[in-house]
Design a protein around this motif. Sequence first.
Motif, PDB file in Angstrom:
ATOM      1  N   VAL A   1       0.833  -1.097   0.336  1.00  9.56           N
ATOM      2  CA  VAL A   1       0.409   0.107   0.276  1.00  9.56           C
ATOM      3  C   VAL A   1       0.797   1.510   0.303  1.00  9.56           C
ATOM      4  O   VAL A   1       1.513   2.132  -0.028  1.00  9.56           O
ATOM      5  CB  VAL A   1      -1.180  -0.200   1.017  1.00  9.56           C
ATOM      6  CG1 VAL A   1      -1.936  -1.391   1.339  1.00  9.56           C
ATOM      7  CG2 VAL A   1       0.018   0.066   2.665  1.00  9.56           C
ATOM      8  N   GLU A   2       0.182   2.476  -0.499  1.00 15.93           N
ATOM      9  CA  GLU A   2       1.131   3.808  -0.489  1.00 15.93           C
ATOM     10  C   GLU A   2       1.232   3.749   0.939  1.00 15.93           C
ATOM     11  O   GLU A   2       0.464   4.019   1.895  1.00 15.93           O
ATOM     12  CB  GLU A   2      -0.094   4.753  -2.085  1.00 15.93           C
ATOM     13  CG  GLU A   2       1.204   5.561  -1.809  1.00 15.93           C
ATOM     14  CD  GLU A   2       0.312   6.673  -2.823  1.00 15.93           C
ATOM     15  OE1 GLU A   2       1.107   7.636  -3.810  1.00 15.93           O
ATOM     16  OE2 GLU A   2      -0.385   6.253  -3.475  1.00 15.93           O
ATOM     17  N   VAL A   3       2.464   4.707   1.343  1.00 12.70           N
ATOM     18  CA  VAL A   3       2.200   5.136   2.672  1.00 12.70           C
ATOM     19  C   VAL A   3       3.415   6.737   2.349  1.00 12.70           C
ATOM     20  O   VAL A   3       3.580   6.987   1.724  1.00 12.70           O
ATOM     21  CB  VAL A   3       3.105   4.616   3.444  1.00 12.70           C
ATOM     22  CG1 VAL A   3       1.980   3.126   3.827  1.00 12.70           C
ATOM     23  CG2 VAL A   3       4.236   3.643   2.801  1.00 12.70           C
ATOM     24  N   ARG A   4       3.682   7.432   3.264  1.00 15.09           N
ATOM     25  CA  ARG A   4       4.474   8.496   3.673  1.00 15.09           C
ATOM     26  C   ARG A   4       5.637   8.228   3.354  1.00 15.09           C
ATOM     27  O   ARG A   4       6.539   6.448   3.875  1.00 15.09           O
ATOM     28  CB  ARG A   4       4.949   9.059   4.977  1.00 15.09           C
ATOM     29  CG  ARG A   4       2.869   9.608   4.776  1.00 15.09           C
ATOM     30  CD  ARG A   4       2.657  10.552   6.564  1.00 15.09           C
ATOM     31  NE  ARG A   4       3.747  10.932   6.655  1.00 15.09           N
ATOM     32  CZ  ARG A   4       4.083  12.529   7.395  1.00 15.09           C
ATOM     33  NH1 ARG A   4       2.926  12.594   7.581  1.00 15.09           N
ATOM     34  NH2 ARG A   4       5.267  13.039   7.897  1.00 15.09           N
ATOM     35  N   GLU A   5       6.982   8.921   2.370  1.00 13.97           N
ATOM     36  CA  GLU A   5       8.116   8.278   2.337  1.00 13.97           C
ATOM     37  C   GLU A   5       9.173   7.958   3.390  1.00 13.97           C
ATOM     38  O   GLU A   5       9.318   7.099   2.928  1.00 13.97           O
ATOM     39  CB  GLU A   5       8.687   9.742   1.716  1.00 13.97           C
ATOM     40  CG  GLU A   5       9.749   8.922   0.730  1.00 13.97           C
ATOM     41  CD  GLU A   5      10.382  10.234   0.050  1.00 13.97           C
ATOM     42  OE1 GLU A   5      12.058  10.394   0.121  1.00 13.97           O
ATOM     43  OE2 GLU A   5       9.658  11.026  -0.309  1.00 13.97           O
ATOM     44  N   GLU A   6       8.854   8.102   4.847  1.00 17.43           N
ATOM     45  CA  GLU A   6       9.584   8.325   5.614  1.00 17.43           C
ATOM     46  C   GLU A   6       8.833   6.923   5.908  1.00 17.43           C
ATOM     47  O   GLU A   6       9.653   5.506   6.765  1.00 17.43           O
ATOM     48  CB  GLU A   6       9.403   8.842   7.134  1.00 17.43           C
ATOM     49  CG  GLU A   6       7.925   8.821   8.203  1.00 17.43           C
ATOM     50  CD  GLU A   6       7.198  10.167   6.668  1.00 17.43           C
ATOM     51  OE1 GLU A   6       6.619  10.263   7.325  1.00 17.43           O
ATOM     52  OE2 GLU A   6       7.965  10.949   5.696  1.00 17.43           O
ATOM     53  N   ASN A   7       7.794   6.221   5.931  1.00 22.04           N
ATOM     54  CA  ASN A   7       7.443   4.826   5.896  1.00 22.04           C
ATOM     55  C   ASN A   7       7.452   3.598   4.937  1.00 22.04           C
ATOM     56  O   ASN A   7       7.187   2.329   5.380  1.00 22.04           O
ATOM     57  CB  ASN A   7       6.250   5.039   6.919  1.00 22.04           C
ATOM     58  CG  ASN A   7       5.929   5.533   7.666  1.00 22.04           C
ATOM     59  OD1 ASN A   7       6.486   5.452   9.117  1.00 22.04           O
ATOM     60  ND2 ASN A   7       5.092   6.094   8.408  1.00 22.04           N
ATOM     61  N   ALA A   8       8.241   4.205   4.174  1.00 20.35           N
ATOM     62  CA  ALA A   8       8.650   3.373   2.705  1.00 20.35           C
ATOM     63  C   ALA A   8       9.498   1.994   3.064  1.00 20.35           C
ATOM     64  O   ALA A   8      10.200   2.454   3.420  1.00 20.35           O
ATOM     65  CB  ALA A   8       9.508   3.851   1.461  1.00 20.35           C
ATOM     66  N   GLU A   9       8.802   0.515   2.943  1.00 19.32           N
ATOM     67  CA  GLU A   9       9.755  -0.659   2.577  1.00 19.32           C
ATOM     68  C   GLU A   9       9.942  -0.736   0.731  1.00 19.32           C
ATOM     69  O   GLU A   9      11.292  -1.400   0.951  1.00 19.32           O
ATOM     70  CB  GLU A   9       9.313  -1.535   2.983  1.00 19.32           C
ATOM     71  CG  GLU A   9       8.658  -1.451   4.171  1.00 19.32           C
ATOM     72  CD  GLU A   9       7.522  -2.673   5.161  1.00 19.32           C
ATOM     73  OE1 GLU A   9       7.811  -3.871   4.217  1.00 19.32           O
ATOM     74  OE2 GLU A   9       7.393  -2.505   5.956  1.00 19.32           O
TER      75      GLU A   9
END
Length: 173
Positions: free
Chosen positions: A37-45
Amino acid sequence: MNHDIQFLKELQNELKTQDNDCQASPRYWTVGDYEWVEVREENAERYSVYLPYIAEAYVLDDYLEGLKEDSELSKEALTELQEIEDDYDDVIEWIRKYIDEGAELIPERKVHIIQPDTMFLTKAEAKSHIKLNKHHYTSEAHTYAMTSWRAPKVERLLKILEMFDWSSITISK
């Protein structure tokens, strides 16, 4: 009628003897799986790249690897890509320059989901469903036990199924 009673006896035995997956009664099984799922950049895997000219999104690392292997791009463009591929800001600018000027990076994270429209009384039936329908799920699909919390009718029905003495029923012919 005898077939139905035999079915209920077998179901009763399965309900009593199956693993409960540390889930409280009344329990049922669903299909658990994962999706990105799309997330904020700081939470990206990971990142995907969206290419508007073909209306498709690709996992960025896989997309770049494919470009290196099958690309009709110039040596200059591929050399430039080699030099910048660890910097996402530079990579998206490179993609916009050589592939699609409207390209966007999409930060993503893998999350656990419960597949909709899945509900099974037994874990074995849930496993069978996953096996027979694996084309609808990822390779990480699994059974997932849930409790029917504050559902007195479901609780009563499952208790009846587990506790009723089916041998006490006489069938008249």
